[in-house]
Design an enzyme around this catalytic site. Structure first.
Site, PDB file in Angstrom:
ATOM      1  N   GLY A  20       0.843  -1.262   0.015  1.00  0.00           N
ATOM      2  CA  GLY A  20       0.016   0.038   0.092  1.00  0.00           C
ATOM      3  C   GLY A  20       0.846   1.177  -0.202  1.00  0.00           C
ATOM      4  O   GLY A  20       0.722   2.171   0.679  1.00  0.00           O
TER       5      GLY A  20
ATOM      6  N   VAL B 238      -2.397  -8.075  -1.367  1.00  0.00           N
ATOM      7  CA  VAL B 238      -1.669  -8.636  -0.264  1.00  0.00           C
ATOM      8  C   VAL B 238      -2.429  -9.631   0.607  1.00  0.00           C
ATOM      9  O   VAL B 238      -1.854 -10.574   1.114  1.00  0.00           O
ATOM     10  CB  VAL B 238      -1.356  -7.528   1.031  1.00  0.00           C
TER      11      VAL B 238
ATOM     12  N   SER C  49      -2.457   0.220  14.608  1.00  0.00           N
ATOM     13  CA  SER C  49      -3.435   1.034  14.783  1.00  0.00           C
ATOM     14  C   SER C  49      -3.522   1.599  16.117  1.00  0.00           C
ATOM     15  O   SER C  49      -3.766   0.523  17.131  1.00  0.00           O
ATOM     16  CB  SER C  49      -4.674   1.222  14.014  1.00  0.00           C
TER      17      SER C  49
ATOM     18  N   TYR D  73     -11.740  -4.146  12.369  1.00  0.00           N
ATOM     19  CA  TYR D  73     -10.498  -3.487  12.122  1.00  0.00           C
ATOM     20  C   TYR D  73      -9.516  -3.576  13.416  1.00  0.00           C
ATOM     21  O   TYR D  73      -8.556  -3.660  13.151  1.00  0.00           O
ATOM     22  CB  TYR D  73     -11.047  -1.999  11.907  1.00  0.00           C
TER      23      TYR D  73
ATOM     24  N   ILE E 211      -4.247  10.017  11.425  1.00  0.00           N
ATOM     25  CA  ILE E 211      -3.667  10.497  10.267  1.00  0.00           C
ATOM     26  C   ILE E 211      -4.243  10.993   9.318  1.00  0.00           C
ATOM     27  O   ILE E 211      -5.327  10.251   8.818  1.00  0.00           O
ATOM     28  CB  ILE E 211      -2.545   9.527   9.826  1.00  0.00           C
TER      29      ILE E 211
HETATM   30  P1  NAP Z   1      -5.125   4.969   2.489  1.00  0.00           P
HETATM   31  O1  NAP Z   1      -4.602   6.195   2.168  1.00  0.00           O
HETATM   32  O2  NAP Z   1      -6.534   4.440   2.080  1.00  0.00           O
HETATM   33  O3  NAP Z   1      -4.049   3.844   1.811  1.00  0.00           O
HETATM   34  C1  NAP Z   1      -4.386   2.435   1.918  1.00  0.00           C
HETATM   35  C2  NAP Z   1      -3.202   1.842   1.185  1.00  0.00           C
HETATM   36  O4  NAP Z   1      -3.276   0.425   1.135  1.00  0.00           O
HETATM   37  C3  NAP Z   1      -3.555   2.176  -0.249  1.00  0.00           C
HETATM   38  O5  NAP Z   1      -2.204   2.317  -1.025  1.00  0.00           O
HETATM   39  C4  NAP Z   1      -4.091   0.912  -1.098  1.00  0.00           C
HETATM   40  O6  NAP Z   1      -3.729   0.760  -2.432  1.00  0.00           O
HETATM   41  C5  NAP Z   1      -3.526  -0.323  -0.200  1.00  0.00           C
HETATM   42  N1  NAP Z   1      -4.247  -1.347  -0.311  1.00  0.00           N
HETATM   43  C6  NAP Z   1      -5.410  -1.481   0.186  1.00  0.00           C
HETATM   44  N2  NAP Z   1      -5.794  -2.791  -0.032  1.00  0.00           N
HETATM   45  C7  NAP Z   1      -4.554  -3.401  -0.606  1.00  0.00           C
HETATM   46  C8  NAP Z   1      -4.597  -4.944  -0.974  1.00  0.00           C
HETATM   47  N3  NAP Z   1      -5.482  -5.665  -0.763  1.00  0.00           N
HETATM   48  N4  NAP Z   1      -3.260  -5.075  -1.684  1.00  0.00           N
HETATM   49  C9  NAP Z   1      -2.407  -4.100  -1.710  1.00  0.00           C
HETATM   50  N5  NAP Z   1      -2.631  -2.856  -1.444  1.00  0.00           N
HETATM   51  C10 NAP Z   1      -3.881  -2.467  -0.886  1.00  0.00           C
HETATM   52  O7  NAP Z   1      -4.814   4.441   3.951  1.00  0.00           O
HETATM   53  P2  NAP Z   1      -3.791   5.149   5.238  1.00  0.00           P
HETATM   54  O8  NAP Z   1      -4.685   6.004   6.081  1.00  0.00           O
HETATM   55  O9  NAP Z   1      -2.626   5.829   4.394  1.00  0.00           O
HETATM   56  O10 NAP Z   1      -3.641   3.923   5.823  1.00  0.00           O
HETATM   57  C11 NAP Z   1      -2.234   3.069   5.632  1.00  0.00           C
HETATM   58  C12 NAP Z   1      -2.355   2.154   7.020  1.00  0.00           C
HETATM   59  O11 NAP Z   1      -2.168   2.917   8.089  1.00  0.00           O
HETATM   60  C13 NAP Z   1      -3.511   1.159   7.225  1.00  0.00           C
HETATM   61  O12 NAP Z   1      -3.025  -0.076   7.439  1.00  0.00           O
HETATM   62  C14 NAP Z   1      -4.268   1.688   8.100  1.00  0.00           C
HETATM   63  O13 NAP Z   1      -4.915   0.844   8.777  1.00  0.00           O
HETATM   64  C15 NAP Z   1      -3.107   2.267   9.108  1.00  0.00           C
HETATM   65  N6  NAP Z   1      -3.527   3.529   9.998  1.00  0.00           N
HETATM   66  C16 NAP Z   1      -3.871   4.796   9.325  1.00  0.00           C
HETATM   67  C17 NAP Z   1      -4.583   5.566  10.465  1.00  0.00           C
HETATM   68  C18 NAP Z   1      -5.102   6.927   9.775  1.00  0.00           C
HETATM   69  O14 NAP Z   1      -5.580   7.550  10.469  1.00  0.00           O
HETATM   70  N7  NAP Z   1      -5.081   7.125   8.491  1.00  0.00           N
HETATM   71  C19 NAP Z   1      -4.625   5.462  11.572  1.00  0.00           C
HETATM   72  C20 NAP Z   1      -3.842   4.142  12.064  1.00  0.00           C
HETATM   73  C21 NAP Z   1      -3.718   3.265  11.211  1.00  0.00           C
HETATM   74  P3  NAP Z   1      -4.707   0.403  -3.327  1.00  0.00           P
HETATM   75  O15 NAP Z   1      -5.850   1.669  -3.195  1.00  0.00           O
HETATM   76  O16 NAP Z   1      -4.350   0.438  -4.580  1.00  0.00           O
HETATM   77  O17 NAP Z   1      -5.651  -0.620  -3.024  1.00  0.00           O
END
Ligand code: NAP
Length: 240
Positions: A8, A58, A136, A149, A182
């Site tokens: 991702g 993944v 998270s 989640y 984030i």
């Molecule tokens: P995001 O902007 O939605 O990005 C998610 C990424 O994961 C995208 O690049 C997406 O690519 C990829 N992805 C999703 N399903 C996939 C799959 N089956 N195979 C390969 N890639 C996949 O989310 P984010 O906020 O950056 O989150 C990144 C990580 O941080 C996640 O694990 C999330 O749970 C964690 N997190 C986020 C926050 C927050 O506040 N944002 C807080 C705590 C933890 P595609 O679109 O190409 O699928």
């Protein structure tokens, strides 16, 4: 050149991690599953000499194994794996379908497990490596509407601590980061009222950025972090 695989890795937090690791001198394999435009833009930002896109789901073990085998055969084994890919399907547990439950666990938890399994052999041969799991705060404190989640992210913490014990003696460290709020696409659809009430619970009085998380990844991949293993590092502005 050392090799990093960021799942991702083309948007949101993953994008910041990919850019940071490229700046640190890594050749970055940025994985994605569907975000073609983000993927193309990332390569433009980092440059083709330091970044290659790898498209796979993944949650699909065959795709994971085939893609990582291809990387290893063409470029060598992976030095750093960042398990960042993640999704949410938020609703009360009573309303979630089996398909939604299965998908979140498959991408967030099984995805990290499959990718780790696929890179470990190469790391063992190389006698070193770093695995970083993006968990998270929700996996630590829970949240209504995010039971599955939270289960997937808490699962990642147990996985991190156990794998750290399996691999520590082989100079491979495994750590987890637990981001708070984030600002990315994942959080953009929360309504303004919830956002403002959340902001009040963050002592540093701002939402986090992908760069805040990438800064900790930068530390964890450094030589100096060799004694940090099985750690769960919060990046949440003090929101406990
Ligand atoms: P995001 O902007 O939605 O990005 C998610 C990424 O994961 C995208 O690049 C997406 O690519 C990829 N992805 C999703 N399903 C996939 C799959 N089956 N195979 C390969 N890639 C996949 O989310 P984010 O906020 O950056 O989150 C990144 C990580 O941080 C996640 O694990 C999330 O749970 C964690 N997190 C986020 C926050 C927050 O506040 N944002 C807080 C705590 C933890 P595609 O679109 O190409 O699928």
């Amino acid at each position: 050149m050392k090799l990093a695989l960021v799942t991702g890795g083309v948007k949101g937090i993953g994008k910041s991690i990919s850019i940071t690791l490229a700046k640190e001198g890594f050749f970055v394999f940025a994985n994605y599953s569907s975000s073609e435009d983000h993927a193309k833009r990332l390569v433009e930002v980092i440059g083709e000499d330091k970044c290659k896109l790898v498209k796979f789901d993944v949650g699909n073990r065959e795709q994971v194994n085939a893609s990582i085998k291809q990387i290893e055969e063409s470029f060598g084994s992976v030095d750093v794996l960042v398990n960042n890919a993640g999704i949410t399907k938020d609703d009360l547990l009573i309303r979630l379908s089996e398909a939604d439950i299965e998908r979140v666990l498959r991408v967030n938890l099984l995805g990290a497990i499959f990718c780790s399994q696929a890179v470990i052999r190469g790391m063992l041969k190389k006698r070193g490596g770093r695995i970083i799991n993006i968990s998270s705060i929700i996996g630590e404190i829970g949240n209504p509407g995010q039971t599955i989640y939270a289960a997937s992210k808490a699962g990642l913490i147990g996985f991190t601590k156990s794998l750290a014990k399996e691999l520590g003696s082989r100079n491979i460290t495994v750590n987890a980061i637990t981001p708070g709020y984030i600002e990315t696409d994942m959080t953009s659809n929360l309504n303004e009222e919830i956002k403002q009430s959340m902001l009040k619970s963050i002592p540093v009085s701002r939402f986090g950025s992908g760069d805040d998380v990438a800064a900790v990844v930068k530390f964890l991949v450094s030589e100096e972090a060799g004694y940090v293993n099985g750690a769960v590092i919060p990046v949440n502005g003090g929101m406990f």
